[in-house]
Design an enzyme around this catalytic site. Sequence first.
Site, PDB file in Angstrom:
ATOM      1  CB  CYS A 242      -0.901   0.046   1.236  1.00  0.00           C
ATOM      2  SG  CYS A 242      -2.050  -1.291   1.326  1.00  0.00           S
ATOM      3  CG  ASN A 251       5.563  -5.038   1.972  1.00  0.00           C
ATOM      4  OD1 ASN A 251       5.323  -4.760   3.141  1.00  0.00           O
ATOM      5  ND2 ASN A 251       4.632  -5.514   1.141  1.00  0.00           N
TER       6      ASN A 251
END
Lengths: 307, 307
Positions: A242, A251
């Site tokens: 996200c 990430n």
Amino acid sequence: MTRPQRVQIREVGPRDGFQNEPEHIPTDDKVRLINALGRAGFTRIEVASFVRPDVIPQLADGVEVLSRIDVPDETKLMVLVPNSKGLDNALKVRDKFHEVAIFVSASETHNKKNVNRTVDETMADNDVMAKRIVVEGLDCAAVIATSFGCPFEGKVDLTRVLDLAERFAEAGATEIGFGDTTGMCNPAYASEFFAAALDRLPGVEVTAHFHNTRGQGLANAYAALEAGCASFESSFGELGGCPVPAGSTGNIATEDLVSMFHEMGVETGLDLPRVIEAAREAQTVLGRKLTSHSIVAGPIEWASSLR
Amino acid sequence: MTRPQRVQIREVGPRDGFQNEPEHIPTDDKVRLINALGRAGFTRIEVASFVRPDVIPQLADGVEVLSRIDVPDETKLMVLVPNSKGLDNALKVRDKFHEVAIFVSASETHNKKNVNRTVDETMADNDVMAKRIVVEGLDCAAVIATSFGCPFEGKVDLTRVLDLAERFAEAGATEIGFGDTTGMCNPAYASEFFAAALDRLPGVEVTAHFHNTRGQGLANAYAALEAGCASFESSFGELGGCPVPAGSTGNIATEDLVSMFHEMGVETGLDLPRVIEAAREAQTVLGRKLTSHSIVAGPIEWASSLR
């Protein structure tokens, strides 16, 4: 604190990564990629989530994926459930996974926007879910999103986060993951945070989940390690997470994290060339250049290959 | 060791970055970008090198660049010289810069391949150059390449590196930069290395120059900071740095480094939005997407902009 000599890394790409892809990834490709991760030695992979398929169609084939993958017996598969309804659905295929992740956002505003409930409402459901998960003989891992900052509220109080963690532990969670949902942690805070979390949560596995939004993800991971943290989550190919602001990285990349740990002499149990191989395979499947560094540079041994 | 509360960052993009571009950057663009860096608050910029224009044509316009740029009086400009011949040429425009960098590779093989001389031969010339630079009233900064590892020889002995550093200091260098030429450092070694270097070199400014080859650049910088290092080099837009293997990342990105330090409460004296603006301008000039993270994500304040 003595640096841990061995860490656990959970690969979250098949859930957290694939969920954030604009196009649905064919089930065959998902299965092939997860099998490649299994061969790389992961003992923990987050594979599916039991969410409404109309909300997250990318993961609608979760049960089929769980049924078809072929990973070593020692690989623990995790599924994410957002609420009791999701847990009901997950438990219909209870023999296909080993760990269940439940979650809340430490920030009230983020929780409301994410799951349309207050933190109290979410935690009341989480208490019930944690107990059911334990009764089923499954591992319960709780995730606290926006642990290090919130895009709506800014700073998130450390004590508030650890209070939520303790409540999860009392309800039966044996692992608490702290998520840097929009990449707002820095290494000085990671150091302070994980020292406090480990002190406050004896007997609970404390997991760090960092993002690489402004390039600090591995610095945060190193700081958490030095504070005693021995459990991490990351995503092969730097997939998912996200991104906020849009277009930024989410990430941290598993292959970069593994490379750093191995170079430091910290064991992960993983075969780095095979992790990179899986990330390169994901690159082929997705048809675009992924952003991890080791996917290009390879392990450090390749840098010495001019010898 | 107490973490330094303020650090120096030298911007090396105009030399180390531009040198590695496949196409020559027009002098007008170089001048505009360096002026933008000056406005961002850099007090140290590496601007030119006095090397043979047939070997490095990208920097052949160094004197013109030095003559035309307009940066604040407090900005110290650095030029790199590879040998006494280069120093002769630099001193012809002695009033246009403030710092001279001389260098050697700690690895014998790398030095031979880089400048076609043995380390002893290079150091004999460096001794003479350092004394001349000091006599001219200029600052002498010595750089030791492959300080943390060599693509040809692998591990490079710490004592060997620090012996070279001490010899530079005795010859008159007031700053020693340790270069991770092919990105082989890791944060555990950075921590050990900079503790030893600071201990061995009292009164000398110890500078860290890391690469981001496998994504660990900022983790290394954080580890060096925690060991007491307060001087860093980096490149806006993550430009340059002789990537090994080809295609991989070289230098760490200035805007990511600055963002990390500011988020930790460590002062740099720099205006981060203006650093990012300069990097975005470089992106426009070069006509390709640069690889830093903050160039997309912006400062952390932008991540909180949803408030």
